[in-house]
Design an enzyme around this catalytic site. Structure first.
Site, PDB file in Angstrom:
ATOM      1  N   HIS A  53      10.298  32.880  -2.784  1.00  0.00           N
ATOM      2  CA  HIS A  53       9.948  34.307  -2.720  1.00  0.00           C
ATOM      3  C   HIS A  53      10.639  35.046  -3.845  1.00  0.00           C
ATOM      4  O   HIS A  53      11.574  34.529  -4.452  1.00  0.00           O
ATOM      5  CB  HIS A  53      10.394  34.906  -1.382  1.00  0.00           C
ATOM      6  N   HIS A 135      13.459  38.040 -10.499  1.00  0.00           N
ATOM      7  CA  HIS A 135      13.589  36.592 -10.652  1.00  0.00           C
ATOM      8  C   HIS A 135      13.240  35.924  -9.338  1.00  0.00           C
ATOM      9  O   HIS A 135      13.442  36.502  -8.263  1.00  0.00           O
ATOM     10  CB  HIS A 135      15.018  36.219 -11.074  1.00  0.00           C
TER      11      HIS A 135
HETATM   12  P1  ATP Z   1      21.801  31.663   2.402  1.00  0.00           P
HETATM   13  O1  ATP Z   1      22.525  32.978   2.215  1.00  0.00           O
HETATM   14  O2  ATP Z   1      21.770  31.210   3.824  1.00  0.00           O
HETATM   15  O3  ATP Z   1      22.206  30.613   1.431  1.00  0.00           O
HETATM   16  P2  ATP Z   1      19.586  33.103   1.275  1.00  0.00           P
HETATM   17  O4  ATP Z   1      20.515  33.665   0.244  1.00  0.00           O
HETATM   18  O5  ATP Z   1      18.250  32.621   0.818  1.00  0.00           O
HETATM   19  O6  ATP Z   1      20.243  31.921   2.075  1.00  0.00           O
HETATM   20  P3  ATP Z   1      19.849  35.665   2.498  1.00  0.00           P
HETATM   21  O7  ATP Z   1      21.301  35.692   2.115  1.00  0.00           O
HETATM   22  O8  ATP Z   1      19.479  36.185   3.830  1.00  0.00           O
HETATM   23  O9  ATP Z   1      19.300  34.195   2.414  1.00  0.00           O
HETATM   24  O10 ATP Z   1      19.069  36.452   1.380  1.00  0.00           O
HETATM   25  C1  ATP Z   1      17.692  36.784   1.465  1.00  0.00           C
HETATM   26  C2  ATP Z   1      17.217  37.167   0.074  1.00  0.00           C
HETATM   27  O11 ATP Z   1      17.937  38.330  -0.375  1.00  0.00           O
HETATM   28  C3  ATP Z   1      17.462  36.111  -0.991  1.00  0.00           C
HETATM   29  O12 ATP Z   1      16.447  36.208  -1.968  1.00  0.00           O
HETATM   30  C4  ATP Z   1      18.784  36.493  -1.598  1.00  0.00           C
HETATM   31  O13 ATP Z   1      18.912  36.044  -2.926  1.00  0.00           O
HETATM   32  C5  ATP Z   1      18.699  38.016  -1.541  1.00  0.00           C
HETATM   33  N1  ATP Z   1      20.025  38.610  -1.377  1.00  0.00           N
HETATM   34  C6  ATP Z   1      20.981  38.235  -0.510  1.00  0.00           C
HETATM   35  N2  ATP Z   1      22.070  39.004  -0.600  1.00  0.00           N
HETATM   36  C7  ATP Z   1      21.803  39.916  -1.566  1.00  0.00           C
HETATM   37  C8  ATP Z   1      22.529  41.010  -2.139  1.00  0.00           C
HETATM   38  N3  ATP Z   1      23.751  41.326  -1.747  1.00  0.00           N
HETATM   39  N4  ATP Z   1      21.910  41.730  -3.102  1.00  0.00           N
HETATM   40  C9  ATP Z   1      20.673  41.424  -3.517  1.00  0.00           C
HETATM   41  N5  ATP Z   1      19.939  40.422  -3.014  1.00  0.00           N
HETATM   42  C10 ATP Z   1      20.494  39.678  -2.065  1.00  0.00           C
END
Ligand code: ATP
Ligand code: MG
Length: 185
Positions: A53, A135
């Protein structure tokens, strides 16, 4: 609509949410083929095909009442369709994130991201202060990042955006599309 009331004794229910663009089957196939080429097996942690995504705005943990406000605000957004062309493969050394991105961010995408950030602030949430860098993550924990390079362009006609819940599991995040909105022609 009035949000459901929560008894005082119960902590409010929260969900970890983000707005995203979700690729269809065809774009997913191109992205997977690209990741197969770019990443030798066992290098880094590949994002599973169904999890691919592009994040538009990250909300973090949100209570139901706030989710309701944000959904209303998102429903009021009038944004147009756009084509996103992935033309570059890159890797951020510090975080080990390997991604594909456009050379130029389409105006329609910038408009949508700005509108979503305004929706968040209108609802009283803080929004991202850093400049948006479109990205799509292909892999994480890539130890030795390859140099960025041009790729055969992948053109994605984006016609909707969605609100997604992120569920944490031992095997990795699982995403649930809660709702999606159509972009205008
Ligand atoms: P995990 O954290 O379990 O490794 P993940 O990063 O895919 O998995 P989430 O942390 O829930 O899952 O993030 C969901 C989406 O939001 C992902 O695309 C992640 O890169 C983005 N994301 C997470 N934290 C932030 C943040 N602080 N700022 C911007 N984007 C974020
Ligand atoms: Mg994360």
């Amino acid at each position: 609509m009035t949000p459901p009331s929560t008894p005082e004794s119960e902590p409010p229910r929260t969900q970890r949410l983000f707005f995203a663009l979700w690729p269809d089957e065809e774009i997913r196939k191109h992205l997977c083929a690209l990741a197969d080429d770019a990443l030798p097996r066992r290098v880094g942690r590949r994002v599973r095909a169904e999890n691919l995504h592009l994040t538009l705005a990250f909300l973090g943990f949100v209570e139901e009442r706030m989710r309701h406000c944000i959904e209303e605000a998102a429903s009021a957004i009038r944004a147009r369709r756009f084509t996103l062309i992935f033309e570059r493969l890159g890797c951020w050394q510090r975080t080990g994130v390997m991604w594909v991105g456009p050379l130029q961010q389409p105006e329609g995408l910038i408009f949508l991201v700005d509108a979503l950030n305004s929706a968040l602030t209108d609802c009283g949430m803080s929004s991202e202060k850093r400049a948006y860098r479109a990205h799509l993550t292909l892999a994480r924990k890539v130890r030795r990042c390859p140099r960025g390079c041009a790729i055969a362009p992948i053109a994605w006609d984006v016609s909707r955006f969605c609100l997604v819940a992120s569920h944490t599991h031992a095997q990795g995040a699982k995403y649930e599309i809660l709702r999606s909105w159509k972009l205008n022609n």
